[in-house]
Design a protein around this motif. Structure first.
Motif, PDB file in Angstrom:
ATOM      1  N   GLU A 154       0.938  -1.124   0.046  1.00 39.37           N
ATOM      2  CA  GLU A 154      -0.149  -0.006  -0.200  1.00 39.37           C
ATOM      3  C   GLU A 154       0.831   1.201  -0.078  1.00 39.37           C
ATOM      4  O   GLU A 154       1.903   1.391   0.670  1.00 39.37           O
ATOM      5  CB  GLU A 154      -0.997   0.170   1.161  1.00 39.37           C
ATOM      6  N   ASN A 205      -4.030  11.549  -1.393  1.00 39.72           N
ATOM      7  CA  ASN A 205      -4.100  11.108  -2.608  1.00 39.72           C
ATOM      8  C   ASN A 205      -2.940  11.835  -3.181  1.00 39.72           C
ATOM      9  O   ASN A 205      -2.679  11.419  -4.631  1.00 39.72           O
ATOM     10  CB  ASN A 205      -5.274  11.788  -3.222  1.00 39.72           C
ATOM     11  N   TRP A 244      -1.384   6.611  -6.196  1.00 39.61           N
ATOM     12  CA  TRP A 244      -2.065   5.986  -5.128  1.00 39.61           C
ATOM     13  C   TRP A 244      -3.378   6.665  -4.991  1.00 39.61           C
ATOM     14  O   TRP A 244      -3.283   7.944  -4.646  1.00 39.61           O
ATOM     15  CB  TRP A 244      -1.302   5.795  -3.919  1.00 39.61           C
ATOM     16  N   SER A 245      -4.597   5.802  -4.820  1.00 40.62           N
ATOM     17  CA  SER A 245      -5.747   6.587  -4.365  1.00 40.62           C
ATOM     18  C   SER A 245      -5.927   6.294  -2.889  1.00 40.62           C
ATOM     19  O   SER A 245      -6.181   5.010  -2.497  1.00 40.62           O
ATOM     20  CB  SER A 245      -7.083   5.939  -5.278  1.00 40.62           C
ATOM     21  N   SER A 246      -6.017   7.287  -1.940  1.00 37.17           N
ATOM     22  CA  SER A 246      -6.297   6.912  -0.706  1.00 37.17           C
ATOM     23  C   SER A 246      -7.730   6.861  -0.274  1.00 37.17           C
ATOM     24  O   SER A 246      -8.128   6.068   0.568  1.00 37.17           O
ATOM     25  CB  SER A 246      -5.730   8.197   0.257  1.00 37.17           C
ATOM     26  N   THR A 247      -8.639   7.310  -1.444  1.00 37.69           N
ATOM     27  CA  THR A 247     -10.060   6.966  -1.406  1.00 37.69           C
ATOM     28  C   THR A 247     -10.319   5.698  -1.314  1.00 37.69           C
ATOM     29  O   THR A 247     -11.169   4.885  -0.800  1.00 37.69           O
ATOM     30  CB  THR A 247     -10.768   7.934  -2.303  1.00 37.69           C
ATOM     31  N   SER A 248      -9.787   4.725  -2.405  1.00 46.68           N
ATOM     32  CA  SER A 248     -10.279   3.434  -2.937  1.00 46.68           C
ATOM     33  C   SER A 248      -9.165   2.549  -2.140  1.00 46.68           C
ATOM     34  O   SER A 248      -9.267   1.368  -2.253  1.00 46.68           O
ATOM     35  CB  SER A 248     -10.067   3.272  -4.337  1.00 46.68           C
ATOM     36  N   ASN A 249      -7.801   3.316  -1.616  1.00 47.65           N
ATOM     37  CA  ASN A 249      -6.994   2.294  -1.020  1.00 47.65           C
ATOM     38  C   ASN A 249      -6.506   1.258  -2.091  1.00 47.65           C
ATOM     39  O   ASN A 249      -6.288   0.335  -1.832  1.00 47.65           O
ATOM     40  CB  ASN A 249      -7.424   1.610   0.142  1.00 47.65           C
ATOM     41  N   ILE A 250      -6.064   1.884  -3.149  1.00 49.32           N
ATOM     42  CA  ILE A 250      -5.617   1.044  -4.388  1.00 49.32           C
ATOM     43  C   ILE A 250      -4.756   1.791  -5.313  1.00 49.32           C
ATOM     44  O   ILE A 250      -4.715   3.272  -5.448  1.00 49.32           O
ATOM     45  CB  ILE A 250      -6.679   0.339  -5.038  1.00 49.32           C
ATOM     46  N   TRP A 251      -3.701   1.296  -5.979  1.00 45.85           N
ATOM     47  CA  TRP A 251      -2.789   1.887  -6.907  1.00 45.85           C
ATOM     48  C   TRP A 251      -3.419   1.862  -8.343  1.00 45.85           C
ATOM     49  O   TRP A 251      -4.238   0.705  -8.442  1.00 45.85           O
ATOM     50  CB  TRP A 251      -1.438   0.945  -7.011  1.00 45.85           C
ATOM     51  N   SER A 252      -3.255   2.827  -9.104  1.00 47.31           N
ATOM     52  CA  SER A 252      -3.848   2.642 -10.351  1.00 47.31           C
ATOM     53  C   SER A 252      -2.850   1.672 -11.403  1.00 47.31           C
ATOM     54  O   SER A 252      -2.015   1.502 -10.725  1.00 47.31           O
ATOM     55  CB  SER A 252      -3.614   4.097 -11.115  1.00 47.31           C
TER      56      SER A 252
END
Length: 553
Positions: A158, A194, A215-223
């Motif tokens: 993460e 973000n 990195w998207s802290s909203t979805s907790n996922i890497w693009s």
């Protein structure tokens, strides 16, 4: 030396002093062609108002007219309404840098584009020097870059596990950890939330590819990883595409005497508005061939009718079809089939149908099947036809009587027959030698015996029969027969009658009031009532029917 125009400018091209000198020389050469009065136009004036060719004028207080500076000159190059460009040059000698702007007129949107200021090499270098100085200063003030041990993270870790600031680490065997290549370096910028970006630099000297992700802290996922393109790689792909296009053209296109024969499919593609033009001096059309046989053509094929466009099938039928929607044919002066105006013909047909329905409705009403009119639907007119009475016979066989004798009281009734609503004429007759209806009243005062008709709405009307209103008086009617005409609302009766000792056959007419609805089913029935006897006032009452029938038409 003639003016050489550069017509392939790109948005990010850098304008040099050489370009400006060339442009200014071109302006100077063309200046004598179209020099307009000062402040001839405001910046908000539409492009088509400018003259064709190259025109020049200067202005002062230009900002009030919408120009980007107060003092300057405008050169406008107009080829046609779709090709109008402008160059605004600042003429304020006090300004250290003489600035230049360009814009373009869009005839489709009926507006000018925004002014775009051109950059000089001096200005570009000044901005670059300022950016470099700012970057150095920022680095000096915020240098928190960290070099981490090799393979510090896997690609699936993460983003929030990375330390704040800028970090570096390298790896080999990176694909085992989910990285896009085996050998590379990872640079990570992590400010907050973000604001976390990552660049992977491949260290294989043969390819040296670069990928980025966020990195998207909203979805907790890497693009997903996005591979960036280098100028060399982009040029290689363009070269491959060009070679493929040339090979396809050489294989599928044959040029003979200026004509092109395409053996495959011709496909035209454009972001907006691809179109195919047929241009000719006296005619322009396209032909359609199948198996070397011309099947038809479309366009202006007759040079004697240069304003007529035809869609022609020369072999089989011509079919216009919309698979998912309607087919619309419009003509300002009408649409014709076989020389006849379609809409006018349809209007005549519609009027003829209305007139015909009116005649049918009139006939239906005349036969009692209505009321209907020309505005009723065909199913409603058909129902009116079915409603026309064709006649019928209803029989009452045998004998039935309701009687109250001396000393008795009471009342009673019974139905004879019911005629359908569509019947227009009704006739009650005796169907046997001694048949008929009998009405006898010799009861006390107020007693009655009578023949009555009742409609579906429960309205009743007394056709024959009297209520006793004086002593020593009786009425006896036998063999009663009736003819009722709905159109005239008249009931005609014949019967054998006796009052006291006088006996004779009688005939009478009864007018049925308008308040009684005759346009419903009509039920004929007999009814009687005997009230208590009194001094010198006694007797009996009865109503009866024997073998009678109803004929209706």
């Amino acid at each position: 030396m003639p003016y050489e125009a550069k017509t392939d400018w790109k948005y990010d091209d850098i304008v040099t002093e050489k370009d400006l000198n060339r442009i200014e020389q071109g302006i100077k050469d063309a200046f004598e062609k179209e020099i307009l009065k000062p402040r001839m136009y405001k910046a908000t004036d539409d492009g088509p108002l400018y003259p064709n060719g190259i025109s020049i004028f200067y202005f002062e207080l230009g900002i009030s007219d919408g120009w980007p500076v107060n003092n300057g000159q405008v050169m406008t190059v107009r080829t046609n309404v779709n090709r109008i460009i402008q160059i605004v040059s600042e003429t304020n000698t006090v300004t250290p840098v003489q600035r230049t702007w360009t814009r373009r007129w869009s005839n489709q949107e009926k507006s000018w584009s925004e002014f775009r200021e051109l950059e000089t090499t001096t200005g570009s270098k000044e901005k670059a020097d300022a950016a470099l100085a700012a970057a150095k200063q920022y680095t000096d003030d915020n240098n928190n870059a960290k070099i981490l041990p090799a393979r510090s993270f896997k690609a699936s870790d993460e983003g929030t596990l990375y330390p704040k600031g800028m970090t570096f680490f390298w790896m080999d065997g990176g694909k085992d950890d989910g990285w896009p290549a085996n050998n590379g370096q990872v640079v990570t910028w992590y400010l907050a939330g973000n604001r976390l970006n990552q660049i992977f630099f491949e260290t294989d000297i043969r390819s040296q590819r670069i990928w980025t992700r966020r990195w998207s802290s909203t979805s907790n996922i890497w693009s997903d990883w996005l591979e960036t393109e280098t100028t060399i790689g982009s040029q290689e792909k363009a070269d491959v595409a060009l070679a493929a296009a040339k090979a396809y053209t050489n294989e599928n296109a044959v040029f003979k005497n200026g004509d092109a024969v395409i053996a495959g499919m011709l496909s035209m593609s454009k972001n907006d508005g691809p179109h195919l033009q047929f241009v000719g001096a006296t005619s322009a059309f396209g032909e359609w061939y199948v198996n070397n046989e011309r099947k038809g053509w479309v366009g202006v094929g007759n040079r004697n009718e240069p304003s007529t466009v035809r869609l022609t099938s020369e072999v089989g039928p011509l079919v216009m079809q919309s698979v998912k929607d309607e087919v619309h044919i419009h003509g300002t002066k009408g649409v014709f089939l076989e020389g006849r105006r379609v809409v006018a013909e349809l209007d005549m047909v519609k009027q003829s149908v209305v007139d015909g329905k009116g005649l049918v409705a009139e006939a239906i009403n005349g036969k009692g099947g209505g009321p209907v009119s020309a505005y009723n639907t065909f199913p409603e007119l058909a129902a009116g036809v079915r409603n026309i009475s064709t006649g019928g016979i209803i029989q009452f066989t045998g004998y039935k009587e309701v009687k109250f004798d001396w000393g008795e009281t009471g009342k009673g009734s019974f139905d004879l027959f019911t005629a359908p609503a569509k019947a227009r004429t009704l006739v009650i007759y005796r169907s046997a030698t001694y048949g008929g209806l009998t009405v006898y009243n010799n009861g006390s005062l107020g007693s009655y015996a009578r023949l009555v008709v009742r409609n579906t709405s429960a309205q009743t009307f007394i056709i024959h029969g009297l209520t006793k209103n004086r002593e020593d008086d009786f009425m006896n009617s036998v063999r009663i027969q009736l003819n009722l005409n709905k159109s005239t609302r008249m009931a005609y009766l014949t019967y054998g009658a006796s009052r006291g000792t006088d006996i004779a056959f009688a005939y009478t007419e009864v007018l049925i009031p308008n308040t009684f609805n005759l346009e419903q089913e009509l039920t004929f029935f007999l009814e009687t009532e005997k009230l208590p006897d009194s001094n010198n006032n006694s007797g009996w009452v009865s109503v009866g029917a024997r073998d009678v029938g109803l004929i209706y038409t």
